[in-house]
Motif scaffolding. Structure first.
Motif, PDB file in Angstrom:
ATOM      1  N   ARG A   1     -44.835 -25.794  30.949  1.00 23.35           N
ATOM      2  CA  ARG A   1     -44.994 -24.485  31.586  1.00 23.35           C
ATOM      3  C   ARG A   1     -43.675 -24.022  32.215  1.00 23.35           C
ATOM      4  O   ARG A   1     -43.513 -22.849  32.541  1.00 23.35           O
ATOM      5  CB  ARG A   1     -46.071 -24.544  32.682  1.00 23.35           C
ATOM      6  CG  ARG A   1     -47.436 -24.986  32.214  1.00 23.35           C
ATOM      7  CD  ARG A   1     -48.473 -24.914  33.321  1.00 23.35           C
ATOM      8  NE  ARG A   1     -48.215 -25.815  34.429  1.00 23.35           N
ATOM      9  CZ  ARG A   1     -47.740 -25.440  35.610  1.00 23.35           C
ATOM     10  NH1 ARG A   1     -47.444 -24.165  35.852  1.00 23.35           N
ATOM     11  NH2 ARG A   1     -47.555 -26.331  36.586  1.00 23.35           N
ATOM     12  N   PHE A   2     -42.777 -24.962  32.394  1.00 24.33           N
ATOM     13  CA  PHE A   2     -41.464 -24.662  32.973  1.00 24.33           C
ATOM     14  C   PHE A   2     -40.456 -24.537  31.829  1.00 24.33           C
ATOM     15  O   PHE A   2     -40.300 -25.450  31.028  1.00 24.33           O
ATOM     16  CB  PHE A   2     -41.025 -25.763  33.937  1.00 24.33           C
ATOM     17  CG  PHE A   2     -41.853 -25.835  35.189  1.00 24.33           C
ATOM     18  CD1 PHE A   2     -43.058 -26.523  35.202  1.00 24.33           C
ATOM     19  CD2 PHE A   2     -41.419 -25.225  36.365  1.00 24.33           C
ATOM     20  CE1 PHE A   2     -43.831 -26.589  36.355  1.00 24.33           C
ATOM     21  CE2 PHE A   2     -42.174 -25.289  37.527  1.00 24.33           C
ATOM     22  CZ  PHE A   2     -43.388 -25.964  37.521  1.00 24.33           C
TER      23      PHE A   2
ATOM     24  N   GLN B   1     -37.025 -28.135  41.965  1.00 29.46           N
ATOM     25  CA  GLN B   1     -38.186 -27.727  42.761  1.00 29.46           C
ATOM     26  C   GLN B   1     -38.171 -28.528  44.054  1.00 29.46           C
ATOM     27  O   GLN B   1     -37.949 -29.751  44.032  1.00 29.46           O
ATOM     28  CB  GLN B   1     -39.469 -28.043  41.989  1.00 29.46           C
ATOM     29  CG  GLN B   1     -40.757 -27.731  42.728  1.00 29.46           C
ATOM     30  CD  GLN B   1     -41.953 -28.340  41.989  1.00 29.46           C
ATOM     31  OE1 GLN B   1     -42.095 -29.562  41.887  1.00 29.46           O
ATOM     32  NE2 GLN B   1     -42.830 -27.477  41.469  1.00 29.46           N
TER      33      GLN B   1
ATOM     34  N   ASP C   1     -47.373 -25.257  42.192  1.00 25.81           N
ATOM     35  CA  ASP C   1     -46.050 -24.743  41.850  1.00 25.81           C
ATOM     36  C   ASP C   1     -45.406 -24.050  43.047  1.00 25.81           C
ATOM     37  O   ASP C   1     -44.205 -23.755  43.027  1.00 25.81           O
ATOM     38  CB  ASP C   1     -46.133 -23.742  40.685  1.00 25.81           C
ATOM     39  CG  ASP C   1     -46.638 -24.385  39.409  1.00 25.81           C
ATOM     40  OD1 ASP C   1     -47.209 -23.656  38.570  1.00 25.81           O
ATOM     41  OD2 ASP C   1     -46.493 -25.615  39.248  1.00 25.81           O
TER      42      ASP C   1
ATOM     43  N   TYR D   1     -37.269 -23.066  44.800  1.00 23.19           N
ATOM     44  CA  TYR D   1     -36.601 -23.408  43.555  1.00 23.19           C
ATOM     45  C   TYR D   1     -35.110 -23.072  43.678  1.00 23.19           C
ATOM     46  O   TYR D   1     -34.744 -21.991  44.147  1.00 23.19           O
ATOM     47  CB  TYR D   1     -37.222 -22.651  42.376  1.00 23.19           C
ATOM     48  CG  TYR D   1     -38.607 -23.142  42.061  1.00 23.19           C
ATOM     49  CD1 TYR D   1     -39.712 -22.657  42.753  1.00 23.19           C
ATOM     50  CD2 TYR D   1     -38.816 -24.130  41.085  1.00 23.19           C
ATOM     51  CE1 TYR D   1     -40.989 -23.122  42.498  1.00 23.19           C
ATOM     52  CE2 TYR D   1     -40.090 -24.599  40.820  1.00 23.19           C
ATOM     53  CZ  TYR D   1     -41.168 -24.104  41.532  1.00 23.19           C
ATOM     54  OH  TYR D   1     -42.438 -24.577  41.275  1.00 23.19           O
TER      55      TYR D   1
ATOM     56  N   ILE E   1     -41.892 -19.837  34.867  1.00 23.68           N
ATOM     57  CA  ILE E   1     -43.036 -20.722  35.086  1.00 23.68           C
ATOM     58  C   ILE E   1     -44.272 -19.969  34.613  1.00 23.68           C
ATOM     59  O   ILE E   1     -44.598 -18.905  35.150  1.00 23.68           O
ATOM     60  CB  ILE E   1     -43.186 -21.108  36.563  1.00 23.68           C
ATOM     61  CG1 ILE E   1     -41.860 -21.636  37.127  1.00 23.68           C
ATOM     62  CG2 ILE E   1     -44.287 -22.159  36.731  1.00 23.68           C
ATOM     63  CD1 ILE E   1     -41.849 -21.829  38.633  1.00 23.68           C
TER      64      ILE E   1
ATOM     65  N   LEU F   1     -49.224 -20.254  36.212  1.00 30.06           N
ATOM     66  CA  LEU F   1     -48.991 -20.676  37.596  1.00 30.06           C
ATOM     67  C   LEU F   1     -50.155 -21.483  38.162  1.00 30.06           C
ATOM     68  O   LEU F   1     -51.323 -21.141  37.977  1.00 30.06           O
ATOM     69  CB  LEU F   1     -48.760 -19.461  38.482  1.00 30.06           C
ATOM     70  CG  LEU F   1     -47.341 -18.936  38.617  1.00 30.06           C
ATOM     71  CD1 LEU F   1     -47.335 -17.702  39.500  1.00 30.06           C
ATOM     72  CD2 LEU F   1     -46.411 -20.005  39.163  1.00 30.06           C
TER      73      LEU F   1
END
Lengths: 110, 117
Positions: free
Chosen positions: A63-64, A39, A84, A88, A77, A80
């Protein structure tokens, strides 16, 4: 050694899920389980989010999540959040001590 | 904790050699893979090359003829030299630590190098 293929942009609303794909070849993504995701916020260095296709470093929210099928890896992901929103990048080991990155995907949180 | 810091000139003339150093503080250059990665303005990441603490190297085929990476374990530093630069070499240059061949877990903050006369 060509760059891995990622969509240029994806978007989603807060709370939704998005998936970013990363397509390589049988010489990189398809041959090794050494796909990582980074990221990058504007003006900042990349930050490791997923490694070895599915693993998360300490401190990265669950969450990832990552996955791989054949020559394509994916980063999902979920839930959200505004923070975020970033670029990426996927990366794969490509053999013979070489690595290849994807072109990057801009995630917009609507 | 371990930190990486790039240093070197921010402006290089066309046809000259770009030279950068990455200093590893709070840790050692031993037992890890060390890479240089660059990012042209508004573009994606490009792996340039790597060095193992033993001195083994490999470079991106597209840059191989112009790149040299070296390591000085006594100073906990590794360096990048890129010769015959052009405007296309203008980029933010990052140094990064590799956990074997698996991933890059630690990055420097990056340094912008502009190629211009």
């Amino acid at each position: 050694q060509s760059a891995l293929t990622q969509p240029r942009s994806v978007s989603g609303s807060p709370g939704q899920s998005v998936t970013i794909s990363c397509t390589g070849t049988s010489n990189d993504v398809g041959d090794y389980n050494f796909v990582s995701w980074y990221q990058q916020h504007p003006g900042k260095a990349p930050k490791l989010m997923v490694y070895d296709v599915t693993k998360r470093p300490s401190g990265v929210p669950d969450r990832f999540s990552g996955s791989k099928s054949g020559n394509t890896a994916s980063l999902t992901i979920s839930g959200l959040q505004a923070d975020d929103e970033a670029d990426y990048y996927c990366c794969s080991y490509a053999g013979s001590y070489s690595w290849v990155f994807g072109g990057g995907t801009k995630l917009t949180v609507l | 904790q371990v930190q990486l810091q790039e240093s070197g000139p921010g402006l290089v003339k066309p046809s000259e050699t770009l030279s950068l150093t990455c200093t590893v503080s709070g840790g050692s250059t031993s037992s890890y893979y060390w890479s240089w990665i660059r990012q042209p303005p508004g573009k994606g990441l490009e792996w340039i090359g790597y060095i193992f603490y033993s001195g083994s190297t490999n470079y991106n085929p597209s840059l191989k003829s112009r790149v040299t990476i070296s390591v000085d374990t006594s100073k906990n530093q590794f360096s990048l030299k890129l010769s015959s630069v052009t405007a296309a070499d203008t980029a933010v240059y990052y140094c990064a630590r590799g956990l074997g061949i698996r991933y890059f877990d630690l990055w420097g903050r990056g340094t912008l190098v502009t190629v211009s006369s």
